[in-house]
Each structure stands twice: as C-alpha cells, then as structure tokens.
Design a protein around this motif. Structure first.
Motif, mmCIF file in Angstrom:
data_model
loop_
_atom_site.group_PDB
_atom_site.id
_atom_site.type_symbol
_atom_site.label_atom_id
_atom_site.label_comp_id
_atom_site.label_asym_id
_atom_site.label_seq_id
_atom_site.Cartn_x
_atom_site.Cartn_y
_atom_site.Cartn_z
ATOM 1 N N ALA A 1 1.976 -13.088 -7.704
ATOM 2 C CA ALA A 1 1.241 -12.841 -6.458
ATOM 3 C C ALA A 1 1.035 -11.345 -6.231
ATOM 4 N N GLU A 2 2.068 -10.554 -6.508
ATOM 5 C CA GLU A 2 1.961 -9.103 -6.347
ATOM 6 C C GLU A 2 0.970 -8.523 -7.351
ATOM 7 N N TRP A 3 1.003 -9.028 -8.595
ATOM 8 C CA TRP A 3 0.073 -8.569 -9.631
ATOM 9 C C TRP A 3 -1.371 -8.870 -9.200
ATOM 10 N N GLU A 4 -1.617 -10.064 -8.719
ATOM 11 C CA GLU A 4 -2.968 -10.440 -8.289
ATOM 12 C C GLU A 4 -3.422 -9.569 -7.113
ATOM 13 N N ARG A 5 -2.487 -9.215 -6.256
ATOM 14 C CA ARG A 5 -2.820 -8.342 -5.124
ATOM 15 C C ARG A 5 -3.216 -6.949 -5.617
ATOM 16 N N GLN A 6 -2.471 -6.443 -6.619
ATOM 17 C CA GLN A 6 -2.784 -5.126 -7.179
ATOM 18 C C GLN A 6 -4.133 -5.135 -7.889
ATOM 19 N N LYS B 1 -6.642 -7.042 -7.341
ATOM 20 C CA LYS B 1 -7.710 -7.196 -6.353
ATOM 21 C C LYS B 1 -8.153 -5.838 -5.796
ATOM 22 N N LYS B 2 -7.255 -4.866 -5.754
ATOM 23 C CA LYS B 2 -7.573 -3.537 -5.250
ATOM 24 C C LYS B 2 -8.630 -2.847 -6.101
ATOM 25 N N TYR B 3 -8.666 -3.187 -7.411
ATOM 26 C CA TYR B 3 -9.540 -2.466 -8.341
ATOM 27 C C TYR B 3 -10.706 -3.307 -8.869
ATOM 28 N N ILE B 4 -10.744 -4.578 -8.497
ATOM 29 C CA ILE B 4 -11.657 -5.512 -9.146
ATOM 30 C C ILE B 4 -13.121 -5.121 -8.991
ATOM 31 N N ASN B 5 -13.478 -4.408 -7.933
ATOM 32 C CA ASN B 5 -14.875 -4.019 -7.715
ATOM 33 C C ASN B 5 -15.189 -2.610 -8.206
ATOM 34 N N LYS B 6 -14.240 -2.006 -8.920
ATOM 35 C CA LYS B 6 -14.466 -0.659 -9.446
ATOM 36 C C LYS B 6 -14.859 -0.714 -10.914
ATOM 37 N N ASP B 7 -15.621 0.293 -11.353
ATOM 38 C CA ASP B 7 -16.069 0.388 -12.731
ATOM 39 C C ASP B 7 -15.037 1.130 -13.575
ATOM 40 N N PRO B 8 -15.075 0.930 -14.907
ATOM 41 C CA PRO B 8 -14.176 1.679 -15.793
ATOM 42 C C PRO B 8 -14.267 3.193 -15.596
ATOM 43 N N ASP B 9 -15.460 3.687 -15.238
ATOM 44 C CA ASP B 9 -15.610 5.128 -14.983
ATOM 45 C C ASP B 9 -14.685 5.600 -13.871
ATOM 46 N N GLN B 10 -14.467 4.753 -12.881
ATOM 47 C CA GLN B 10 -13.625 5.114 -11.745
ATOM 48 C C GLN B 10 -12.140 4.909 -12.030
ATOM 49 N N LEU B 11 -11.821 4.156 -13.057
ATOM 50 C CA LEU B 11 -10.435 3.758 -13.301
ATOM 51 C C LEU B 11 -9.811 4.442 -14.507
ATOM 52 N N THR B 12 -10.552 5.293 -15.193
ATOM 53 C CA THR B 12 -10.050 5.953 -16.398
ATOM 54 C C THR B 12 -10.446 7.424 -16.402
ATOM 55 N N THR B 13 -9.747 8.197 -17.225
ATOM 56 C CA THR B 13 -10.176 9.577 -17.470
ATOM 57 C C THR B 13 -11.063 9.651 -18.714
ATOM 58 N N ALA B 14 -10.924 8.657 -19.593
ATOM 59 C CA ALA B 14 -11.751 8.588 -20.798
ATOM 60 C C ALA B 14 -11.735 7.158 -21.310
ATOM 61 N N TYR B 15 -12.837 6.751 -21.944
ATOM 62 C CA TYR B 15 -12.848 5.436 -22.590
ATOM 63 C C TYR B 15 -13.831 5.425 -23.751
ATOM 64 N N GLY C 1 -5.772 7.103 -19.256
ATOM 65 C CA GLY C 1 -5.567 7.789 -17.982
ATOM 66 C C GLY C 1 -5.659 6.959 -16.727
ATOM 67 N N SER C 2 -5.511 5.639 -16.802
ATOM 68 C CA SER C 2 -5.521 4.828 -15.576
ATOM 69 C C SER C 2 -4.267 5.100 -14.765
ATOM 70 N N ASN C 3 -4.375 4.982 -13.437
ATOM 71 C CA ASN C 3 -3.237 5.377 -12.594
ATOM 72 C C ASN C 3 -2.238 4.264 -12.321
ATOM 73 N N SER C 4 -2.504 3.048 -12.827
ATOM 74 C CA SER C 4 -1.558 1.949 -12.669
ATOM 75 C C SER C 4 -1.836 0.895 -13.723
ATOM 76 N N ASP C 5 -0.878 -0.021 -13.901
ATOM 77 C CA ASP C 5 -1.070 -1.116 -14.849
ATOM 78 C C ASP C 5 -2.272 -1.969 -14.460
ATOM 79 N N ALA C 6 -2.436 -2.213 -13.166
ATOM 80 C CA ALA C 6 -3.539 -3.050 -12.701
ATOM 81 C C ALA C 6 -4.881 -2.364 -12.921
ATOM 82 N N ALA C 7 -4.939 -1.057 -12.680
ATOM 83 C CA ALA C 7 -6.182 -0.311 -12.904
ATOM 84 C C ALA C 7 -6.547 -0.324 -14.388
ATOM 85 N N ARG C 8 -5.553 -0.139 -15.247
ATOM 86 C CA ARG C 8 -5.790 -0.185 -16.692
ATOM 87 C C ARG C 8 -6.294 -1.559 -17.099
ATOM 88 N N TYR C 9 -5.660 -2.590 -16.581
ATOM 89 C CA TYR C 9 -6.037 -3.970 -16.909
ATOM 90 C C TYR C 9 -7.490 -4.250 -16.534
#
Length: 439
Positions: A58-63, A65-79, A306-314
């Motif tokens: 439940a906590e993982w799904e909550r985390q 959900k915080k990033y689900i509408n963001k693009d990889p550009d916003q969630l990484t320093t490089a890809y 360079g993602s700032n959390s496991d959920a952002a990386r995922y």
C-alpha cells in the motif's frame, strides 16, 4: 389463577427453548475465540507477515502514485534507450555527462571476474575465504561472515542479484590480491572497450568519503559497457533474470533489486544502483522475440540515472522501456531464404527457376514507418550457374532507399532439350486453341 399459571408455564417453556437455541451459538463463538469487546486480537506469524506485506504494498502504491503523471525527463538526471544489436541510441537525455554510477559498477566488476575465469586464472568452483574487512562492509550485502568459504559462482550471483558489496569485494581481492589491484584491471577493461572518460575507485560503487570520490561514467559509456557485457557473457542473463536469491545453507533469501522484473515478461536483467550522489539508477534489458521470418529478435537496453527515490526510478524506467517496446520493431527486409520470384519458361531446365536475395539485411524501425521494395529481373539465358546474379532488389524506408542487393539463383539452369521445347510448343498451341473455341 389457573390462567395465570398457564401463562407462567408457557413463558418458562419459551425461555427454556430460547436458551437451548442460543447455546450452540455461544459454544461456536467460544470455539472461534471471538475476543470480547476491547480485547486485542492475537495474530499468527503468517497473518502478521501478510499484514506487513499488505502495508508495504500500500505504501509503495502511494509512492508510485506521486510520480505516475510525470515524464522520465522530470524523474531522472540522464537516461538512454539503445538497440543492443546495432548500438543505435533511440532515446536520450544528458548521456555524455559524467555521472555517479553506484552499484551499476558491478557490471564492470563481474565482467573482469568472468574474463579471469575465461582466461583460466580462476574457476566458478573456487572457494573464496571471507576475511574480517569483507564481513564488515556496509550497504547491500550477501551477509558474509568472517571465516566462511564461498564459491566464486555464488558470489557472482550475489553481486548481480542482490547487489552484494561484500560479495563483489571478496571477488576483487580473490582475483587480484587487493581491491586496488582489481581497480586497475577494471580500468584496463574500460580502455579495452574504448571507454576513456571515467573515474573508478573501487569494485562495488560505494562512495569513499575520505577522498570524496565515487565511480563515474557517462550514460552513453554505461550503455556500451552493458552491451559488451551481454555480448561476451549472455549466460549472465540467466542470473540477472532470477527474481530472488535463495541459499538455504546460509539461511539467505532476498529479492532481486531490479524493479522491472515481472513487470515486463521481456525483461531479463541487468543491474540497479544507489548512493546519495548517484541517486537511484537502473540498467535494464529486455528481449522481444521475432517470428524468424518477417521480424528478428529485438533487445533493448534502457538506462535511467539520478532518480530521487525507488518509486521515481520505477516510474521513469517503466515508462521509458514501455514506450520503446511499443515503438520499435526489428524487420527482416532481405533474407536469402525468402523467395522473391519464380520464373517458369519451357526453354529452361529446370522449367521453373526460383530467385532469392543474395544478402541478408535487417532494419530497426518504428512500427509506424513504412517499408517496401522494388526489383528488376533479367531475362534468363541458359546456361546459368548456381549463385549467378539475375537481377537486383532495393528496399525503402518511408520512400528512401536503405539497402540494395543482387538477386541470384541457387541451382544450375540449362537449356531445355529439343523434345521439351516441342512439348512446350504443343502445350502452348493447345492452350491458345482452347481459349479460342471456349471464348
């Protein structure tokens, strides 16, 4: 008075009946150990573990959900997303910046170890002694204890599946005598791969706070390293695709650190990483099987840094890989076993001659792209030898020519005998007359 006694008697019978009815329910409640109001429920170990896992999920799904509408550009320093077969880079962001690579370092470390095995200097069955320094190493761990002797093969698995820093350093010291000497081998391997822009200080990817340094590569070079690793040692994908590492003798069981395993059936590796400077990193690879005729196998390598959390990386890694898997296909345009034309002529022996492309050519393209071909076939004048050119074929992508090759025959072709020619002439005449009289 008698009427009152009858009423009292009837009421008593009713009470007795009701008590008899609810008695079994009380017994059932007692057997079920239903707690009294305000009393705490005592759960079994299995129930407690199930509850804990549900809370984690439940906590993982909550985390997420915080990033689900963001693009990889916003969630990484490089890809980067690249094609394994050709080395072509399909998607990119900041791929030439030098970045901390954390435990993705272990791709390089295990590469060096496998080279040592290939050279015959060590073997998978060799036992590695675990010293005090290794047993005290922090971060991700195989929980090695001083005095243990662990096979090289088990340490490789621990390094790749659960990112064991202790397992990696144990291998480094076993291979080279010291981690410092092993680092020199790592640098030599990079130079061998024509990778020259790097900083490598250890085998694990952990930062060294005493000198304020950690391992660094560009994302482009991390792609080239990963591609070479898979090419030279594809059997490692059997390890990196394992969902968990279990060793009953050591009472060890941990899941693979790769968050995309199980999310896509095509994913079969490769390595995660994390430090404070690097953020959460992931090198993932996925294989889409071709049909063997119109399409070929497509293997992609996807890297997020360079993602700032496991959920952002995922979220970033999943979106990037899904987009690429949905977008690209490896088309087999020119295949020497694909029949292009079949020429039938009574002057030839054999009468029917099959024509094929001389060379193979495959093209990585977007599924929305359009491909086609045109060919020119010469008049067949026997005698002809197997492999002889009888025309050309050109292939086009969105109207632009991308490849041209000869058309050939695969068997000798002779001039038909006089008898065959006469038979062919009569057959042709018969068909002409048949059409005239039946028209």
């Amino acid at each position: 008075m008698k009427k009152n006694l009858k009423k009292i008697y009837a009421l008593a019978l009713a009470i007795i009946f009701l008590l008899g009815t609810f008695a079994p329910l009380k017994t059932l409640a007692a057997d079920s150990e239903v707690p009294a109001e305000g009393e705490e429920v005592e759960l079994t170990e299995e129930e407690l573990e199930a509850k804990r896992q549900a809370e984690i999920k439940a906590e993982w799904e909550r985390q997420v959900k915080k990033y689900i509408n963001k693009d990889p550009d916003q969630l990484t320093t490089a890809y980067l997303v690249g094609d394994y077969a050709s080395g072509e880079i399909l998607e990119e962001k900041n791929i030439d910046d030098l970045v901390a690579i954390a435990s993705t370092t272990k791709i390089l470390s295990i590469y060096v170890v496998l080279d040592e095995i290939k050279a015959g200097h060590i073997s998978l069955d060799d036992k590695v002694y675990i010293d005090k320094e290794i047993s005290r190493l922090g971060g991700s761990s195989y929980k090695l204890k001083e005095g243990e002797e662990i096979p090289v093969e088990d340490l490789i698995k621990a390094a790749l599946i659960v990112s064991g820093n202790d397992a990696t350093k144990a291998l480094a010291k076993y291979v080279a005598g010291s981690e410092e000497a092993f680092v020199e081998k790592m640098k030599a391997k990079l130079e061998e791969l024509n990778i020259t822009n790097y900083q490598i200080i250890n085998s694990s990817g952990l930062p060294n706070y005493n000198i304020d340094k950690q391992n660094m590569l560009t994302t482009r070079d991390l792609f080239y390293l990963s591609r070479a690793f898979i090419k030279d040692y594809p059997e490692m994908l059997k390890i990196t695709s394992m969902k968990e590492l279990v060793n009953l003798e050591r009472d060890f069981k941990e899941e693979n650190t790769n968050p995309l395993l199980g999310e896509f059936p095509q994913v079969d590796g490769l390595k995660t990483g994390y430090t404070g400077l690097a953020g959460r990193c992931l090198v993932a690879t996925a294989l889409v099987k071709g049909d063997g005729e119109k399409t070929k196998d497509l293997r992609l390598i996807s890297i997020t840094m360079g993602s700032n959390s496991d959920a952002a990386r995922y979220v970033a890694a999943k979106k990037l890989l899904k987009k690429s898997l949905d977008t690209y296909v490896y088309e087999s345009l020119s295949n020497p076993n694909t029949l292009i034309a079949s020429i039938e002529d009574d002057k030839l022996d054999p009468k029917e001659v099959n024509i094929y492309p001389k060379e193979e050519f495959s093209l990585l393209r977007k599924k929305s792209d359009f491909t086609n071909s045109t060919n020119t076939i010469e008049e067949l004048e026997p005698p002809l030898k197997a492999g002889q050119t009888v025309g050309t074929i050109s292939y086009y992508l969105n109207g632009e020519e991308v490849f041209t090759t000869d058309l050939i025959i695969k068997q000798d072709v002779l001039e038909a005998s006089i008898l065959r020619k006469i038979q062919g002439l009569y057959a042709s005449l018969y068909m002409s007359l048949f059409k005239i009289f039946n028209s």
